[in-house]
Design an enzyme around this catalytic site. Structure first.
Site, PDB file in Angstrom:
ATOM      1  N   PHE A   1      33.258 -31.408  22.063  1.00  0.00           N
ATOM      2  CA  PHE A   1      32.479 -32.437  22.544  1.00  0.00           C
ATOM      3  C   PHE A   1      33.216 -33.693  23.267  1.00  0.00           C
ATOM      4  O   PHE A   1      32.658 -34.918  23.054  1.00  0.00           O
ATOM      5  CB  PHE A   1      31.106 -32.686  22.017  1.00  0.00           C
ATOM      6  CG  PHE A   1      30.417 -31.461  21.397  1.00  0.00           C
ATOM      7  CD1 PHE A   1      30.312 -30.301  22.056  1.00  0.00           C
ATOM      8  CD2 PHE A   1      29.927 -31.608  20.194  1.00  0.00           C
ATOM      9  CE1 PHE A   1      29.579 -29.285  21.509  1.00  0.00           C
ATOM     10  CE2 PHE A   1      29.332 -30.477  19.403  1.00  0.00           C
ATOM     11  CZ  PHE A   1      29.311 -29.276  20.009  1.00  0.00           C
ATOM     12  N   HIS A   2      34.372 -33.343  23.564  1.00  0.00           N
ATOM     13  CA  HIS A   2      35.299 -34.682  23.772  1.00  0.00           C
ATOM     14  C   HIS A   2      35.870 -34.555  25.189  1.00  0.00           C
ATOM     15  O   HIS A   2      37.150 -34.945  25.318  1.00  0.00           O
ATOM     16  CB  HIS A   2      36.401 -35.000  22.742  1.00  0.00           C
ATOM     17  CG  HIS A   2      35.767 -35.265  21.469  1.00  0.00           C
ATOM     18  ND1 HIS A   2      36.812 -34.755  20.161  1.00  0.00           N
ATOM     19  CD2 HIS A   2      34.518 -35.525  20.813  1.00  0.00           C
ATOM     20  CE1 HIS A   2      36.034 -35.287  19.148  1.00  0.00           C
ATOM     21  NE2 HIS A   2      34.886 -35.304  19.389  1.00  0.00           N
ATOM     22  N   PRO A   3      35.036 -34.484  26.246  1.00  0.00           N
ATOM     23  CA  PRO A   3      35.741 -34.606  27.536  1.00  0.00           C
ATOM     24  C   PRO A   3      36.127 -35.815  28.071  1.00  0.00           C
ATOM     25  O   PRO A   3      35.354 -36.829  27.918  1.00  0.00           O
ATOM     26  CB  PRO A   3      34.551 -33.949  28.386  1.00  0.00           C
ATOM     27  CG  PRO A   3      33.190 -34.152  27.743  1.00  0.00           C
ATOM     28  CD  PRO A   3      33.676 -34.253  26.265  1.00  0.00           C
TER      29      PRO A   3
END
Length: 538
Positions: A471-473
């Protein structure tokens, strides 16, 4: 034709982590009238505030935009859920609450690309400016700011043993991952206060809500930016089925995040000319970098069955224990309900080729197939590991000119030989730690990917089968120099080819930081607010 909703000095399109910081800073002092627009609702649901609420928020349309990726070739054609917070506070309302800055070398790397003012010595004072660290003020930490950083409020025997095993494997113990070097193993600091989640909405937006010059417009989707020639003059939003226009005297600031920001830009006519033509959108500025350069941390989640030690899998199965957890939280704000998704971290090198740690482990005293699923029916721990500096690049683009259409998310994980090699080596690092003497008492048994997989080809295949987003775009509207054809914004976050338009969120990162991305995004917003106010007064 859109009806007018009002006029402000600054419009902030997106009420997530960056937007909450900007709303606070730009409205301070009362000089400027500020509108903060958020597509989600208010953070008045109980599970936004209890730390374990992420279990109920992720995958819930009340809290999550429910994005999905396209099928990913590097993951055997699987598509993934791609959670993003659908609420004031954005993903800081549903994330892992881990306070992490990354490494000094990350920011010095930005500066070496010509991005003046973004080196470690430049950003460290900004991190400290809004920090309220449990350690108090020091050379590397701040106290008294809006962004609360606490110690976790529980520990686990099996995690304590993992720290010892990591030491036996050559990974030193760390009591602070945020000094510029995050090498080592230890418990994560968390964005909590007295056992409650401390989101950007609680820390930055809530103290500003009573200011008469700040207007918060929730449940309004930003469709596009309005231009007079190349000058941004406002935005069109969709609210209650109607188009409404909000006008800006000074600047429009897009802070919708690495997923939504490129789609807003493309609907506004900023993007690759061919792509805009296919969308039927008139061109404001031909910017081929919009939506490109997507980077994310792909996590592999090795799971080990264990014995003779408590884990949450078995404790949660017991109705009595579950009730006691609730009681402990209600009375003391302690215990399992204060848990972040990962309690323990470790940063190390997957091989000697790397000068600084290039992998991060998130260790959890529980196991499940994926978030949203039930925990396994046996005692186990998860030793998730991610590649901190992937070389694969993906993209995020508008699916159509319809603002309600989810964007096309194509992360392109494991597309490079280096990323596949790091994946293989990462599993070997985890296995090495789990084989140390400190873990022997628990008889660890590799459940996933499986100890029978040993060749490089087998481990690459396993990574493709179990890999998932952490969840680190970032990076889809990258900051870069004017001579970089893929740069979308300059070092002051102004959108090239336009005026009075900025982007302030994780999409501007030219390269992903070596750790969790929420607090670096808040730092970017703090830095940007200073730039915006400086330019407004010039």
């Amino acid at each position: 034709m859109a009806t007018e909703l009002g006029q402000f000095d600054f419009i902030i399109a997106g009420g997530g982590s960056a937007g909450c910081v900007l709303a606070n800073r730009l409205s301070a002092g009362g000089r400027y009238h500020v509108a903060l627009i958020e597509g989600g609702g208010r953070d008045n649901w109980i599970w936004f505030h209890i730390p374990v609420g992420y279990l109920f928020a992720i995958g819930n349309p009340k809290a999550d935009w429910l994005y999905r990726t396209e099928p990913i070739a590097g993951l055997n054609g699987r598509d993934l859920a791609y959670p993003r917070g659908k609420v004031l506070g954005g993903s800081s309302a549903i994330n892992a609450m881990i306070y992490m800055r990354g490494q000094a070398a990350d920011y010095d790397g930005w500066k070496q690309q010509g991005l003046k003012g973004w080196g470690w010595d430049d950003v460290l004072p900004i991190f400290k400016m809004h920090e309220d660290n449990w350690r108090g003020a020091s050379a590397v930490h701040g106290a008294g700011g809006e962004w609360r950083v606490d110690r976790p409020r529980l520990s686990w025997e099996v995690l304590d043993s993992f720290i010892e095993a990591a030491g036996e494997a050559g990974i030193p113990t760390s009591d602070d991952f945020n000094t510029g070097s995050n090498e080592g193993c230890g418990y994560f600091d968390v964005n909590q206060k007295r056992g409650r989640r401390w989101s950007a909405a609680r820390g930055f937006l809530q103290p500003a809500l009573n200011r008469p010059n700040l207007t918060v417009i929730a449940n309004a989707t930003v469709d596009r930016v309005v231009f007079d020639g190349k000058r941004a003059t406002g935005v069109v939003v969709l609210q209650n089925g109607q188009e409404r226009q909000i006008n800006a005297r000074a600047e429009v600031i897009i802070s919708a995040g690495a997923v939504a920001t490129p789609a807003i830009l493309e609907r506004s006519g900023i993007g690759d000319a061919q792509r805009l033509g296919d969308l039927g959108v008139p061109i404001t500025h031909d910017a081929p970098g919009v939506g490109e350069n997507l980077q994310d941390h792909l996590q592999l989640r090795p799971i080990y069955k264990v014995s003779n030690v408590p884990t949450l899998n078995m404790q949660y199965k017991s109705l009595l224990r579950r009730g006691l957890m609730g009681l402990e939280y209600a009375l003391m704000r302690r215990g399992a309900m204060t848990m972040a998704p990962s309690q323990l971290g470790a940063f190390t090198r997957s091989s000697d080729r790397f000068e600084t740690p290039n992998i991060q482990m998130h260790i959890q005293p529980l196991s499940l197939d994926k978030f949203g699923d039930s925990m396994h029916g046996f005692p186990a721990i998860t030793t998730s590991v991610c590649n901190l500096r992937p070389t694969s690049r993906g993209s995020i683009h508008a699916r159509s000119s319809d603002a309600n259409a989810a964007p096309v998310i194509a992360p392109n994980y494991l597309a490079t030989e280096e990323d596949r090699q790091v994946a293989v080596d990462s599993v070997k690092v985890v296995r090495n730690v789990m084989s140390q003497k400190a873990m022997a008492a628990y008889s660890p048994e590799e459940f996933r990917p499986g100890a029978h997989l040993v060749s490089e080809a087998e481990l690459v295949a396993a990574a493709a089968e179990i890999g998932t987003t952490i969840f680190h775009p970032v990076g889809t509207a990258k900051m870069g120099m004017a001579n970089d054809p893929m740069a979308v914004v300059d070092e002051r976050l102004r959108v090239y080819g336009t005026s009075h338009l900025r982007i302030v969120d994780a999409s501007v990162m030219p390269n992903i930081v070596s750790g969790n991305t929420n607090s670096p995004t808040i730092m970017i917003a703090e830095m940007a607010s200073q730039m915006i106010l400086e330019d407004a007064r010039a």
